[in-house]
Design an enzyme around this catalytic site. Structure first.
Site, mmCIF file in Angstrom:
data_model
loop_
_atom_site.group_PDB
_atom_site.id
_atom_site.type_symbol
_atom_site.label_atom_id
_atom_site.label_comp_id
_atom_site.label_asym_id
_atom_site.label_seq_id
_atom_site.Cartn_x
_atom_site.Cartn_y
_atom_site.Cartn_z
ATOM 1 N N SER A 62 0.814 -1.217 0.000
ATOM 2 C CA SER A 62 0.000 0.000 0.000
ATOM 3 C C SER A 62 0.849 1.269 0.000
ATOM 4 C CB SER A 62 -0.903 0.007 1.245
ATOM 5 O OG SER A 62 -0.115 -0.224 2.401
ATOM 6 N N THR A 106 -1.547 3.619 4.896
ATOM 7 C CA THR A 106 -0.515 4.653 4.720
ATOM 8 C C THR A 106 0.566 4.505 5.780
ATOM 9 O OG1 THR A 106 -2.203 6.159 3.937
ATOM 10 C CG2 THR A 106 -0.178 7.171 4.800
ATOM 11 N N THR A 128 1.893 6.930 0.598
ATOM 12 C CA THR A 128 0.871 5.911 0.321
ATOM 13 C C THR A 128 0.621 5.776 -1.169
ATOM 14 O OG1 THR A 128 -1.411 5.239 0.853
ATOM 15 C CG2 THR A 128 -1.063 7.567 0.434
ATOM 16 N N ARG A 150 -7.141 10.516 -8.451
ATOM 17 C CA ARG A 150 -7.707 10.653 -7.096
ATOM 18 C C ARG A 150 -6.596 10.958 -6.095
ATOM 19 N NH1 ARG A 150 -6.696 7.969 -1.954
ATOM 20 N NH2 ARG A 150 -8.610 8.007 -0.753
ATOM 21 N N THR A 169 -3.838 7.361 8.941
ATOM 22 C CA THR A 169 -3.998 6.285 7.963
ATOM 23 C C THR A 169 -5.471 5.905 7.935
ATOM 24 O OG1 THR A 169 -3.417 4.003 7.385
ATOM 25 C CG2 THR A 169 -3.375 4.543 9.712
ATOM 26 N N GLY A 170 -5.939 5.466 6.792
ATOM 27 C CA GLY A 170 -7.347 5.103 6.698
ATOM 28 C C GLY A 170 -7.966 5.673 5.441
HETATM 29 N N1 GLY Z 1 -5.119 7.369 3.665
HETATM 30 C C1 GLY Z 1 -4.736 7.064 2.372
HETATM 31 C C2 GLY Z 1 -5.708 7.390 1.318
HETATM 32 O O1 GLY Z 1 -6.905 7.404 1.552
HETATM 33 O O2 GLY Z 1 -5.295 7.619 0.220
#
Ligand code: GLY
Length: 291
Positions: A48, A150, A168, A178, A201-202
């Site tokens: 990731s 992340t 990330t 995006r 993170t999330g």
């Molecule tokens: N937290 C990483 C993302 O949503 O891209």
């Protein structure tokens, strides 16, 4: 003076061990945070972040990363950066060598090339196969895992300086272009020498709605210790979002303050983080679930 470092997910432990040794020996918080991010970016087993990161819907790995220096609140960030093995280094170059805070896409890639960073393929056999499986699942109208782990770091050095960094590949099967929370100051990270630092993170689409990391630092400024601030920031955003819908995305954060105290919290049970400080050997711990 003291030092400490805290980073998201067990995959940050190897980099954090090295960074902790550096902080003990006098490295800066900024160097430590960047070092952890770079280590994770270069690990193809981490699916990731960086090399081997999750491709977007078109099968292309697009990376987001950021750095913030708590001394002067300077920020560098990159978003939707392709073909780069170390986006956090490019983010830091945006901070130090341009008049801007964020570069995206082709502009960020141009800066990476000017830095002498080799254009690289970020796809591995494993990430390509995962993308093919996800694509097949989508075509069969099955759900696919979002996957947004992340690496986010908050660090304090012996000179009392705080820093934060993130890196990330963002969520799986995202649309090209995006951008998540990770390169956005206040949402994915924040650092202010006067108070503390935080990294998240999330699910970026939800983290952004509450400017989660700025909120955690603001709560520390209002007098909360980092653990209470982390829990309060997650809890209040989770509850606010849950008022108007059935499902809230996964969210977690780590933070540290200028006294060397750390905090971590998540709105789900699976979040773990790595941390170290004087008398506290680098180790992975579970974060409390709040919501
Ligand atoms: N937290 C990483 C993302 O949503 O891209």
């Amino acid at each position: 003076m003291t030092w400490c470092i805290v980073a998201t997910w067990p995959f940050s432990l190897a980099g954090l061990e090295q960074a902790a040794r550096g902080l003990q020996a006098g490295s800066s918080a900024l160097e430590a945070a960047i070092a952890v991010a770079r280590q994770v970016e270069s690990d193809p087993e981490v699916d990731s972040v960086g090399l081997g990161g999750i491709p977007n819907l078109d099968g292309i790995v697009e990376l987001d990363a950021a750095v913030m220096d708590g001394r002067d609140l300077s920020i560098g960030a990159v978003a939707a950066l392709q073909h780069c093995l170390s986006p956090v280094l490019v983010a830091d170059r945006v901070r130090t060598a341009t008049a801007h805070q964020m570069l995206v896409g082709a502009g960020a890639e141009k800066l990476a090339a000017a830095m002498g960073l080799q254009r690289a393929s970020l796809l591995t056999d494993k990430s390509l196969k995962a993308w093919q499986d996800r694509k097949a699942a989508l075509e069969a109208r099955q759900s696919v895992p979002v996957g947004h782990d992340t690496v986010g770091i908050a660090a304090l050095d012996l000179d009392g300086n705080l820093a934060a960094a993130t890196s990330t590949s963002g969520i799986a099967m995202k649309l090209a272009g995006r951008v998540g929370d990770s390169p956005l100051a206040g949402s994915g990270f924040y650092a202010d020498n006067d108070i503390g630092a935080a990294a998240a993170t999330g699910l970026g689409e939800d983290i952004m709605k509450g400017c989660l990391c700025y909120e955690a630092v603001a709560l520390m400024r209002s007098g909360l210790d980092p653990q209470s601030a982390a829990e309060q920031a997650i809890r209040q955003l989770h509850r606010r979002l849950a008022r108007t819908r059935d499902h809230v995305g996964d969210m977690a954060l780590v933070c540290a303050d200028r006294q060397g105290r750390i905090g971590a919290a998540a709105n789900h049970a699976s979040f773990q983080y790595a941390a170290a400080g004087p008398g506290q050997a680098p180790a992975v711990r579970p974060a409390p679930q709040v919501g």
